[in-house]
Design a protein around this motif. Sequence first.
Motif, short mmCIF file in Angstrom:
data_model
loop_
_atom_site.label_atom_id
_atom_site.label_comp_id
_atom_site.label_asym_id
_atom_site.label_seq_id
_atom_site.Cartn_x
_atom_site.Cartn_y
_atom_site.Cartn_z
N MET A 30 19.19 34.88 -94.33
CA MET A 30 20.61 34.55 -94.29
C MET A 30 21.31 35.52 -93.34
SD MET A 30 23.04 34.19 -97.66
CE MET A 30 24.44 33.09 -97.69
N ARG A 31 22.20 35.00 -92.51
CA ARG A 31 22.96 35.82 -91.57
C ARG A 31 24.38 35.98 -92.12
NH1 ARG A 31 20.42 36.47 -86.80
NH2 ARG A 31 22.29 36.61 -85.50
N ILE A 32 24.77 37.24 -92.33
CA ILE A 32 26.03 37.53 -93.03
C ILE A 32 26.87 38.47 -92.18
CG2 ILE A 32 27.04 38.50 -95.14
CD1 ILE A 32 24.13 38.07 -96.37
N LEU A 33 28.12 38.10 -91.94
CA LEU A 33 29.05 38.99 -91.24
C LEU A 33 30.07 39.53 -92.24
CD1 LEU A 33 30.57 38.63 -87.75
CD2 LEU A 33 32.08 39.23 -89.64
N ILE A 34 30.21 40.85 -92.28
CA ILE A 34 31.17 41.50 -93.17
C ILE A 34 32.15 42.30 -92.31
CG2 ILE A 34 31.49 43.17 -95.03
CD1 ILE A 34 28.71 42.41 -96.06
N ASP A 35 33.43 42.00 -92.45
CA ASP A 35 34.46 42.68 -91.66
C ASP A 35 35.17 43.73 -92.51
OD1 ASP A 35 36.03 42.85 -89.13
OD2 ASP A 35 37.68 42.32 -90.48
N ILE A 36 35.28 44.93 -91.97
CA ILE A 36 35.87 46.07 -92.66
C ILE A 36 37.20 46.42 -92.01
CG2 ILE A 36 35.57 48.50 -93.30
CD1 ILE A 36 33.49 46.74 -94.63
N GLY A 37 38.29 46.38 -92.77
CA GLY A 37 39.59 46.68 -92.21
C GLY A 37 40.27 47.90 -92.79
N HIS A 38 39.61 48.59 -93.71
CA HIS A 38 40.25 49.68 -94.45
C HIS A 38 39.16 50.57 -95.02
CE1 HIS A 38 42.53 51.66 -97.67
NE2 HIS A 38 43.63 51.28 -97.06
N PRO A 39 39.40 51.87 -95.16
CA PRO A 39 38.38 52.74 -95.76
C PRO A 39 37.91 52.26 -97.13
CG PRO A 39 40.11 54.07 -94.79
CD PRO A 39 40.58 52.66 -94.70
N ALA A 40 38.83 51.69 -97.92
CA ALA A 40 38.44 51.20 -99.24
C ALA A 40 37.40 50.10 -99.15
CB ALA A 40 39.67 50.69 -99.99
N HIS A 41 37.42 49.32 -98.06
CA HIS A 41 36.44 48.23 -97.90
C HIS A 41 35.04 48.79 -97.63
CE1 HIS A 41 40.02 45.57 -96.39
NE2 HIS A 41 40.09 45.86 -97.68
N VAL A 42 34.97 49.96 -97.01
CA VAL A 42 33.66 50.59 -96.80
C VAL A 42 33.01 50.84 -98.15
CG1 VAL A 42 32.39 52.54 -95.83
CG2 VAL A 42 34.45 51.69 -94.66
N VAL A 100 28.16 44.14 -89.39
CA VAL A 100 29.43 44.70 -89.85
C VAL A 100 30.35 44.88 -88.66
CG1 VAL A 100 30.56 46.69 -90.94
CG2 VAL A 100 28.35 45.85 -91.81
N THR A 101 31.57 44.38 -88.79
CA THR A 101 32.60 44.62 -87.78
C THR A 101 33.71 45.44 -88.43
OG1 THR A 101 33.63 42.49 -88.32
CG2 THR A 101 32.10 42.53 -86.46
N SER A 102 34.48 46.17 -87.62
CA SER A 102 35.45 47.08 -88.23
C SER A 102 36.54 47.52 -87.26
CB SER A 102 34.74 48.32 -88.77
OG SER A 102 35.64 49.19 -89.41
N ARG A 103 37.65 47.97 -87.87
CA ARG A 103 38.72 48.66 -87.15
C ARG A 103 38.85 50.06 -87.75
NH1 ARG A 103 38.84 44.02 -87.70
NH2 ARG A 103 39.52 43.94 -89.86
N ASN A 104 39.37 50.99 -86.95
CA ASN A 104 39.36 52.38 -87.40
C ASN A 104 40.68 52.79 -88.03
OD1 ASN A 104 38.23 54.85 -87.87
ND2 ASN A 104 38.80 55.70 -85.89
N LYS A 105 40.94 52.31 -89.24
CA LYS A 105 42.09 52.80 -90.01
C LYS A 105 41.68 54.08 -90.71
CE LYS A 105 44.94 51.71 -94.06
NZ LYS A 105 46.14 52.42 -93.63
N GLU A 106 42.42 55.14 -90.46
CA GLU A 106 42.16 56.44 -91.08
C GLU A 106 40.71 56.87 -90.86
OE1 GLU A 106 43.50 56.06 -95.13
OE2 GLU A 106 45.50 55.43 -94.53
N VAL A 107 39.91 56.94 -91.94
CA VAL A 107 38.55 57.49 -91.83
C VAL A 107 37.49 56.41 -91.92
CG1 VAL A 107 39.23 59.74 -92.74
CG2 VAL A 107 38.51 57.94 -94.33
N THR A 108 37.84 55.17 -91.57
CA THR A 108 36.91 54.05 -91.73
C THR A 108 35.61 54.28 -90.98
OG1 THR A 108 38.77 52.52 -92.00
CG2 THR A 108 36.62 51.56 -91.50
N PHE A 109 35.69 54.61 -89.69
CA PHE A 109 34.47 54.79 -88.89
C PHE A 109 33.65 55.97 -89.41
CE2 PHE A 109 36.07 52.67 -84.70
CZ PHE A 109 36.11 51.46 -85.35
N ALA A 110 34.33 57.04 -89.81
CA ALA A 110 33.62 58.22 -90.33
C ALA A 110 32.83 57.87 -91.58
CB ALA A 110 34.61 59.34 -90.63
#
Length: 362
Positions: free
Chosen positions: A1-13, A32-42
């Motif tokens: 199964m191919r699954i895309l999960i988008d992360i928009g906030h540290p809480a989503h991590v 996983v795709t993401s935007r860097n709100k606060e410490v999301t990427f970290a």
Amino acid sequence: MRILIDIGHPAHVHQFRNAIHLLEARGHDVLVTSRNKEVTFALLDKYSIPYVKVGDYANNNIKKAINMFKIDAELYSVTSKFQPDILIGGVGNVYIAHVSWLLRRPSILFNDTEHGKLQDQLSYPFTTTICTPSCYTRDLGEKQVRYNGYHELAYLHPNRFTPDPAVLTELGLTEDDPFIIVRFVSWQASHDVGQHGIRDKVGLVKALEQYGRVLITSEGALPEELQPYQIRVSPEKLHDLLYYATLYVGEGGTTASECAVLGTHAIYVNTLPLGYIAEEDEKYHLVSDFSGRDCTDETVLAEARRLLQNPDLRKEGKQKATTLVQDKIDVTAFMVWFIEHYPESVDLMKSQPGIQQQFGYH
């Protein structure tokens, strides 16, 4: 199964990190795709989750409106190349909803926040399924699936989390030391207009100091007088700190709920009501919910004093959390099952809601 999960906030991590690793371990291809709100990427880096940057985070409503089209376009491009079988998003994820609709792929949003109405209006018509906690107060119709848990139980359930006291040493504390965590939010979201939390920040902190050390976590800049109280620990260690805290007083609902499932009493100082906070107050007596009562600095401080004068506060909190966890499910285990068996899992949850009890605490 191919699954895309988008992360928009540290809480989503935190919400999805265990599910991502489990899904990959079970042979699924997860992007996983993401935007860097606060410490999301970290946080993504800390938990060894590769990601593709899609758009930029905007901190005001005008920029958010402009960014929505840009992020939609970037996510559409990435998704078209990946060709997922299903798209997954957290609270307020309009982009997953839009792109899944454009590509005619199913999507699941996991939402627990009743007051994000603008985001809901922009996402719900386009998404396929909306999973909410059973205590969620709004009826979303046929697309809604209710489960017996909280988002915070995806990463703080005893199956997923063991507290590490090492963070206390970093801060010069021991497990016996009383300390209070105070959190201030930025009040930048669209649903924050006309709402309020703690007004006299300095006065509150000074009053709480007589009961123990005060540690502050804040989304925005603090007054100079409060900067010495600000926590200087890695963000992934905050949950360990919350576990050992004597009390939490703050404007953030997620952090209040994290405290509740960890067995730390919390005071939620925010005029915005949340279904999960109300339940953690009324049923488990772990959160003092000020969204439905006189939310003033004086009443909040009176409640803090009432709690802090109880010498058995920590012990009683852990006992209450045991009851809570026994009532609820391991949300990560549920999410993995729900995604793997989708769309049959929707019909099963509607016709046999008791099926989720297989993910209860054992």
